[in-house]
Structures are given as structure tokens and as C-alpha cells.
Design an enzyme around this catalytic site. Structure first.
Site, PDB file in Angstrom:
ATOM      1  CG  ASP A   3      -9.280   9.278   0.312  1.00 51.10           C
ATOM      2  OD1 ASP A   3      -9.478  10.323  -0.049  1.00 51.10           O
ATOM      3  OD2 ASP A   3      -8.548   8.555   0.099  1.00 51.10           O
ATOM      4  CD  GLU A  25      21.211  -2.714 -14.282  1.00 47.81           C
ATOM      5  OE1 GLU A  25      19.930  -3.313 -14.623  1.00 47.81           O
ATOM      6  OE2 GLU A  25      21.015  -0.989 -14.902  1.00 47.81           O
ATOM      7  NE  ARG A  73      -5.146  10.864   1.089  1.00 45.76           N
ATOM      8  CZ  ARG A  73      -5.944  10.788   0.749  1.00 45.76           C
ATOM      9  NH1 ARG A  73      -5.594   9.158   1.074  1.00 45.76           N
ATOM     10  NH2 ARG A  73      -6.972  11.924   0.723  1.00 45.76           N
ATOM     11  N   PRO A 121      10.789  -3.585  -6.962  1.00 47.05           N
ATOM     12  CG  PRO A 121      11.494  -3.716  -9.954  1.00 47.05           C
ATOM     13  CD  PRO A 121      11.995  -3.199  -8.129  1.00 47.05           C
TER      14      PRO A 121
HETATM   15  N1  ADE Z   1      12.561  -0.269  -7.690  1.00 48.21           N
HETATM   16  C1  ADE Z   1      12.213   0.287  -8.954  1.00 48.21           C
HETATM   17  N2  ADE Z   1      11.665  -0.126  -9.895  1.00 48.21           N
HETATM   18  C2  ADE Z   1      10.343   0.609  -9.082  1.00 48.21           C
HETATM   19  C3  ADE Z   1       9.082   0.071  -8.941  1.00 48.21           C
HETATM   20  N3  ADE Z   1       7.521  -0.642  -9.468  1.00 48.21           N
HETATM   21  N4  ADE Z   1       8.573  -0.084  -7.431  1.00 48.21           N
HETATM   22  C4  ADE Z   1       8.896  -0.214  -6.351  1.00 48.21           C
HETATM   23  N5  ADE Z   1      10.366  -0.591  -5.856  1.00 48.21           N
HETATM   24  C5  ADE Z   1      11.420  -0.031  -7.513  1.00 48.21           C
END
Ligand code: ADE
Length: 254
Positions: A171, A119, A156, A92
């Protein structure tokens, strides 16, 4: 394209990869998907893949050794792709995935996804990857769903994956704009009718109407996209003087 996913939950991929367009792409030989469980590369008695963090704190951290072994084994087994592959760590805190990134990744012949859980990763695991990819500013329980999302969006873009009826140029985001509104039968539904231009048979007019609708929808719902979108000066000037065709509480989001 060869897809390798390195995960401790390979079974999560069976549903999404075993259905619909992805399944067809595999059957056509356009996608070759390999799932690798990095727990198989943990050699202690209980096949641990995580441990408590140095310095203390809650949660567990993924250990480097099983992941290094798994990734290196996958890369060695697919050595023919060297120079034509990208190793992605799903995280993330990485840059947010976009349609542009999907098009870029579609140029590679192999994508290797590193999926974590718990974590986080031991910081040394990042050294295995070419880049980190986030699918949005929220935290999921693992990288598996993000790897599926990226695989879906990339595949795709590959020639032959979509049939004519599903083609990508219509798209949303294809040229940096949202899509235009689409209609099918019936012409009249609960007092809502299909715009006359779509029934006119005048293809030049229909093309222009669709372009205008895509511009107006983008201005209304995602004005942030207009800056980078492929729009001519003439269209920009036209758009500047257009009012909002969507009511504030409109449900007609294209
Ligand atoms: N792992 C946990 N959350 C994530 C996200 N939003 N994007 C990519 N990998 C992740």
C-alpha cells in the site's frame, strides 16, 4: 473487532458495510458491527435529538441526554471490552486521520463511533469520547461517512481481512511512502510499455526498482512525507541527487 456506530442514520451504513471486503470480514467473523440509533434514546414526545443553541445563532445543536444514554447503553452492553476499546467522536476539528492512526486503532478490540449531524455537538458530548477524529479539512454533513472511512481503513489492517492478493505491505503509506507503479497485461498498450525490469524475472532487481520508484514518487507528489518516512541514510543521499522523473503535467501518478 467489535464496531459500534451511534448515529441517527443507521441506514447509511448498509451499502458500504454490506459489500466487498467489509462484508467478507463480517462473514468471516473478524468484524462484528452494531448500529445504534440515538434517537431511540430521546424520550420526549417527538424524539428530538437537537435544540437551538444557548446564546442564539443559526442551526441546531445535538442535545447531550440522548447521546449520553445511547453511548452508556452501548458501553454497558459490551462491558467485556472495557480496557480494550476506544470511543471516537467524528469531528472536523479533531486531529486528521492517517494510516498510522489506522494501525494504532487496529490494536483495540472495540471501536465506538459517535456520529453527529447538524451544526454541532453540545460541548458536553465530547466528554464521552477518548478522542476526536477528523478525516480531513472539510466539513461534511455528518460523522457517518468519516466513521465508514475509519472503519474501512482500520479493518483492512486486521489479520485475515485482506487475502494474500490484496496484502497491505504494498500500500501507499504503509512505510510512510507512496506506492510504486503497478502494471498488468498487456505488455504494450497504446504505445506505452511495461518497464523491462518487471519482465526480467530478477526479483532482487524488481524489489530495488519498486523501492526506488516509491521513493521517487513520494519526492515528486508528497515531499512532505519524506521527513517522517522510513528511509535509510543511503536512500536519502541517493534521493537527494535524483532529478524529477515525472513531467510537470504527468498523468502517471502511481
Ligand atoms: N463531521 C463533519 N465533517 C467531518 C470531518 N471532516 N471529519 C470527521 N467528522 C466530520
Amino acid at each position: 473487532m467489535r464496531i459500534d456506530v451511534i448515529t441517527i442514520f443507521p441506514e447509511m451504513f448498509e451499502g458500504p458495510f454490506g459489500a466487498s471486503i467489509t462484508k467478507r470480514a463480517v462473514e468471516k467473523g473478524i468484524l462484528d458491527i452494531h448500529l445504534t440509533n440515538f434517537r431511540d434514546y430521546s424520550f420526549d414526545k417527538h424524539h428530538h435529538v437537537d435544540d437551538s443553541p444557548f446564546g442564539g445563532g443559526a442551526g441546531m445543536v445535538l442535545k447531550p441526554e440522548p447521546m449520553y444514554r445511547a453511548v452508556r447503553d452501548v458501553l454497558a452492553k459490551s462491558a467485556a471490552f472495557e480496557g480494550h476499546r476506544r470511543v471516537l467522536i467524528m469531528d472536523p476539528s479533531g486531529p486528521t486521520f492517517t494510516q498510522e492512526k489506522a494501525k494504532e486503532l487496529a490494536q483495540y478490540e472495540q471501536l465506538v463511533f459517535i456520529c453527529g449531524h447538524y451544526e454541532g455537538f453540545d460541548a458536553r458530548i465530547y466528554g464521552l469520547a477518548d478522542e476526536a477524529v477528523s478525516i480531513g479539512d472539510y466539513v461534511l454533513t455528518g460523522g457517518e461517512l468519516p466513521a465508514m472511512v475509519v472503519t474501512d481503513a482500520v479493518s483492512r489492517m486486521l489479520p485475515g481481512v485482506l487475502g494474500d492478493a490484496e496484502s497491505a505491505p504494498t500500500d501507499s503509506f504503509y512505510d510512510g511512502l507512496l506506492g510504486y507503479p503497478q502494471y498488468t497485461r498487456p505488455r504494450e498498450f497504446e504505445g506505452q510499455s511495461v518497464p523491462d525490469v518487471l519482465i526480467s524475472g530478477d526479483h532482487a532487481k524488481i524489489r530495488q526498482w519498486r523501492r526506488e520508484q516509491a521513493l521517487l514518487a513520494t519526492k515528486r507528489w508528497r515531499p512532505d512525507l519524506l521527513e517522517k518516512a522510513q528511509i535509510s541514510e543511503k536512500e536519502r543521499a541517493w534521493l537527494d541527487v535524483q532529478g524529477n522523473i515525472y513531467a510537470e503535467d504527468s498523468k502517471n501518478h502511481p
